[in-house]
Design an enzyme around this catalytic site. Structure first.
Site, short mmCIF file in Angstrom:
data_model
loop_
_atom_site.label_atom_id
_atom_site.label_comp_id
_atom_site.label_asym_id
_atom_site.label_seq_id
_atom_site.Cartn_x
_atom_site.Cartn_y
_atom_site.Cartn_z
CE LYS B 80 -3.87 2.25 2.53
NZ LYS B 80 -4.99 1.98 3.63
CB SER B 155 -8.30 3.54 2.27
OG SER B 155 -7.37 2.88 3.31
CB SER B 179 -8.54 0.63 5.29
OG SER B 179 -9.20 1.82 5.38
#
Lengths: 494, 479
Positions: B80, B155, B179
């Site tokens: 990420k 996210s 997330s």
């Protein structure tokens, strides 16, 4: 109308740790090489996290206990949020509602010369910010930021508004300075910003009316504190007489003024109405700290005697004058330790005080040495003075030994206790009480000095001096006073 | 089946028994990226092919030479883009950090390198992880590989989409209010968020520090825990990291029976019928296998969403204060004075959702409101966590939905932040209580979209979480 100045101080002290408070960067004053003592943590890089420096916290505990503070069993870290280029994270890690210590006191000397216990409201630990460097040439160059200082452990000590004069403000700061250097938690180097002070000042009139509170910032010398508080007292008095504005009037807020040391005035900075809402909240990156009673007791048991108490003891138990006690203790802990060892070695505190405050201090100053570097150790000097108090040598001989010991040191010979007695022997400094030897030397000197004898007989008393000189050359440890009396007796035919 | 679709465990088997090479795996993954990335947009950065192939070849050579290779066996791993990688662009999907190259590795990255993983690239996310769909990225939206008209969740939508699309065998995400788990569920893969503090946060660009926890997107339960065992463990650089040892995780389901807590409050109004049915079927399968289903109550969970949004935004407003244009990141071309420089830099570089949360956070922390919002939320958070502690006296794991529905269409909720926030209702409690939680696929809607089920364990009980998840995964596969 009569008024009383009401003064409280906020003092920031940089702690003497090897590394910064939340990262491993060196904690060192280094303005020549900006931004070289930095890492992702103290630069506030995205993703970086603080880790508390245990040593900074330990030094804080020592300080708070030396200031007679209570230690909170549970304390935490809070973020104080405001924007400034020298504050890389946009917040300062500090302590808000649960400081690690509170409710202490420290004595200051009032303008009248009395002692006053100034209460300490709280002491808390936080990180220092960096430093903004502006182009002062007026050519409008870029401002720069040096983050070497960012993350230096900083202890904030806040007093109650117990101080009543400018002199007393200075005295408090001096006492604090002495205490902090005594316990070794800070070098308190004011030029380098290790000890910084703000003062909250207002005046209270006898009818209870008070002037608005003003915070004077940027007081970085003892004299500055005194001068700024003095100035502010007069300014507030003038202002009040002109405007009548008082504390509690609508629209009257706390004002912040800066001390301009060049012009010796305070200048308005920002009013409190423009002051930031710091939006304090607990820092989720750090764990709360718990302090056990055991740890507190442990630190307390190792606390050194505070300087004020030491001065009192020197006066009470060692019969020093207040002046000598001040000179010795104000010189720092090591110097006071030196004095005490000299005194205990020679068993004559008064004589030890005379020597360390005069001969030792003079030589230290001439040679630009601190007491740890001074070549004549306390036991060595103590032994010299012991020989004086035992009447083995005279004070004059002691000075000769002292000088000889310094020469030894200059020529890299070891300066030891046994060296003292060797020097006394080698130089024949021992006081001679053998009257036979003295009588013989006098007889010989008189015989060698017909001119002096003639002059003496003619009434010139000072002619004896030449004969004394000859005797002293022969019998170096003789007491000149005694020699003089015996020569006169001899010549007078007694 | 393409190498790009195998699990980490399967790939390692093939590497070790010599039926494939690291170069072949990297080539297959890069091939898949070339095919689908234009549509999916899972990555912000993919490292250059020559570098990746050179690293893969080095591992092949090492294996050839009989040298020991770490547990990640030279496999490519997607990260990420809110996790700092030394020398590799790390943007948190924000224009603010559009050119930020960290001078240091996050602890998890250092551990992945140490374990012989290859950093494949950096995945898309909502800006500073603020969002539930990966639509709030300065680098374009990510699409759900199962249906490109749908959101991948967020996210960590880039990480979930990459794993689901075969663009990476496994990926790291970060989970502040769901997330990792929610996008994993939307994309039909496994998402794991361990106990708060189990994985070091050092190097994770903070959104809400007391809630943030790095997690794993993977193709099966075993892979998730394999990665966890590499990256978990105490880190002296993170004061909030756990000091307790990381447990050893089972690799296969066993027959031990579990007490499965089912909270009534998580199956009420607003839950999509297809999701409810899929989870009920999962519970029925468990019962059939001899596990006990225990009704439990988590009464304070109804306050979880406002509690989460107050705490998360408060911390975010503070964590994002460092982006002032002074030292790194975007600086306005219109600096003027200091205040203008900070204001303009932030105005220009932050997206709307980030600004919204900064404003919310500053509001709940501001003088006069701090106690009634922030302090209150902290107290409610405690009550929510206490509910879980009590519940775990009666059960080993808790099973409930991860989201009220399966993935929805791109743009469907972007106009209405409140409706968007409601999609987090089942995921934020594990963050507020700091509990380990995992989602795994348990069915599909009639439109063919994946449905996830969430398994939650007591604090630090990742081993129990692993056992339960393996058992459920086995049951669903055998169904």
């Amino acid at each position: 109308m009569n008024y009383t100045p009401i003064i409280g101080l906020e003092v920031h002290v940089q702690l003497l740790t090897k590394t910064k408070i939340f990262c491993g960067c060196p904690n060192k004053f280094n303005p020549e090489h900006p931004n070289t003592q930095t890492c992702p943590v103290c630069l506030g890089m995205p993703g970086s996290l603080p880790v508390m420096n245990e040593e900074a916290f330990r030094l804080s505990l020592i300080t708070a206990l030396a200031l007679n503070c209570e230690i909170a069993p549970f304390t935490k870290w809070d973020r104080k949020q405001y924007y400034y280029p020298d504050l890389p994270k946009g917040y300062q890690i500090s302590q808000y509602d649960l400081p690690f210590s509170h409710s202490g006191w420290l004595e200051a000397t009032t303008a009248e010369g009395d002692l006053r216990k100034v209460r300490i409201r709280r002491a808390h630990l936080e990180e220092d910010a960096g430093k903004n460097i502006h182009d002062e040439s007026g050519r409008g160059g870029d401002s720069q930021v040096d983050l070497n200082r960012a993350g230096t452990p900083l202890l904030e000590i806040v007093t109650e508004p117990d101080i009543r004069s400018a002199v007393e403000s200075k005295s408090f700061l001096e006492e604090l300075y002495l205490l902090l250097t005594f316990i070794g938690v800070s070098d308190c180097n004011m030029q380098e910003g290790s000890l910084r002070c703000d003062a909250n000042v207002n005046l209270k009139f006898d009818d209870g009316i008070a002037t608005p509170i003003v915070e004077v910032k940027n007081l970085n010398t003892f004299r500055g504190v005194e001068a700024a508080v003095d100035f502010e007292i007069q300014r507030q008095l003038d202002e009040f007489q002109k405007t009548g504005r008082k504390l509690g009037d609508p629209g009257v807020e706390k004002e912040t003024r800066g001390w301009d040391a060049q012009r010796n005035i305070t200048l308005a900075q920002r009013g409190k109405e423009e002051a930031a809402d710091y939006r304090y909240f607990p820092d989720p990156d750090l764990l709360p700290v718990t302090v056990s009673a055991h740890v507190v007791a442990e630190i307390k048991s190792h606390l050194c005697e505070p300087p004020s108490q030491r001065k009192r003891r020197f006066q009470k138990e060692m019969a020093l004058s207040e002046y000598d006690a001040d000179v010795i203790v104000n010189r720092g802990r090591e110097f006071a330790d030196y004095f005490e060892l000299v005194a205990s070695t020679c068993d004559d505190a008064k004589q030890a005080a005379n020597w360390v405050t005069q001969d030792v201090l003079r030589e230290m100053n001439d040679r630009r040495l601190n007491v740890e570097e001074f070549p004549i150790g306390a036991e060595v000097l103590g032994t010299v003075l012991k020989r004086v108090s035992e009447k083995t040598i005279t004070i004059k001989s002691a000075r000769e030994v002292f000088v000889a010991l310094l020469e030894d040191a200059d020529e890299d010979r070891e300066v030891t206790v046994s060296r003292v007695d060797h020097l006394i022997d080698d130089r024949g400094l021992k006081v001679v009480s053998d009257t036979g030897a003295l009588d013989a030397a006098i007889a010989a000197a008189v015989a060698e000095s017909p001119k002096a004898v003639e002059d003496f007989n003619a009434g010139k008393q000072q002619a004896v001096g030449a004969i004394i000189g000859k005797v002293m050359k022969q019998v170096r440890g003789a007491d000149p006073k005694q020699v003089r009396e015996q020569i006169i007796a001899h010549l007078s035919g007694n | 089946m393409s190498l790009a679709e195998l699990t980490v465990t399967e790939l390692i088997d093939r590497l070790v028994n010599g039926t494939t090479t690291n170069v072949e795996i990297v080539k297959a993954v890069l091939e898949r990226i070339r095919e689908v990335e234009g549509a999916v947009n899972a990555f912000i950065t993919v490292r250059p092919e020559d570098e990746l192939l050179a690293e893969a070849k080095a591992y092949d050579d090492k294996r050839q030479a009989g040298e020991a290779i770490g547990p990640l066996q030279g496999l490519p791993i997607a990260i990420k883009d809110s996790i700092c990688t030394k020398g590799l662009l790390t943007t948190a999907a924000s224009k603010m950090l559009g050119e930020f190259v960290p001078p240091f590795d996050a602890t998890v990255i250092a551990r992945i390198r140490q374990a012989d993983g290859i950093l494949l690239g950096k995945t898309n996310t909502d800006e500073f992880s603020m969002g539930s769909t990966t639509e709030n990225s300065a680098f374009g939206v990510t699409r759900n590989p199962r249906n490109l008209d749908y959101v991948p969740g967020g996210s960590s939508g880039g990480s979930a989409a990459a794993v689901a699309a075969g663009e990476a065998p496994i990926a790291l995400g970060a989970d502040t209010g769901g997330s990792v788990r929610q996008p994993a569920a939307y994309c039909g893969i496994v998402g794991l968020k361990p106990t708060y503090g189990r994985i070091s946060r050092f190097g994770l660009i903070a959104y809400a520090s007391s809630l943030d926890q790095i997690g794993v997107c993977s193709r099966d339960v075993a892979d998730a825990f394999l990665m966890l065992s590499v990256i978990a463990g105490h880190d002296p650089h993170d004061s909030t990291s756990l000091g307790t040892p990381v447990p050893t995780f089972p690799k296969k389901a066993d027959s031990a029976s579990l007490r499965v807590g089912v909270p009534d409050e998580y199956f009420g109004a607003g839950l999509d019928d297809e999701v409810r049915a899929a989870i009920q079927r999962t519970l029925d399968l468990m019962k059939g296998q001899g596990h006990t289903v225990v009704p439990i109550s988590l009464p304070n969970s109804k306050y979880s969403l406002p509690t989460y949004y107050i705490i998360a935004t408060a911390e975010a407003s503070s964590n994002l204060a460092r982006y002032d244009g002074v030292q790194y990141g975007h600086r306005t071309s219109q600096p003027g004075g200091l205040i203008d420089m900070v204001t303009n830099s932030r105005t220009e570089a932050f997206g709307d959702e980030v600004k919204r949360r900064i404003m919310l956070g500053n509001y709940v922390l501001s003088g006069g409101y701090h106690d009634q919002y922030y302090l209150k939320a902290c107290k409610v958070r405690r009550l929510i966590a206490d509910d879980f502690s009590r519940a775990f006296e009666q059960c080993d794991v808790i099973v409930h939905p991860i989201a009220p529905s399966a993935a929805f269409r791109l743009g469907e909720k972007t106009g209405d932040p409140l409706t968007m926030y409601l999609t987090d209702i089942y995921s934020v409690t594990a963050n507020l209580a700091g509990l380990p939680a995992l989602t795994l696929p348990c069915g599909t809607t009639k439109d063919g979209l994946p449905i996830g089920v969430q398994v939650v364990a007591a604090t630090e009980q990742e081993e129990t979480l692993c056992r339960a998840s393996l058992a459920i995964e086995k049951l669903l596969r055998e169904e």
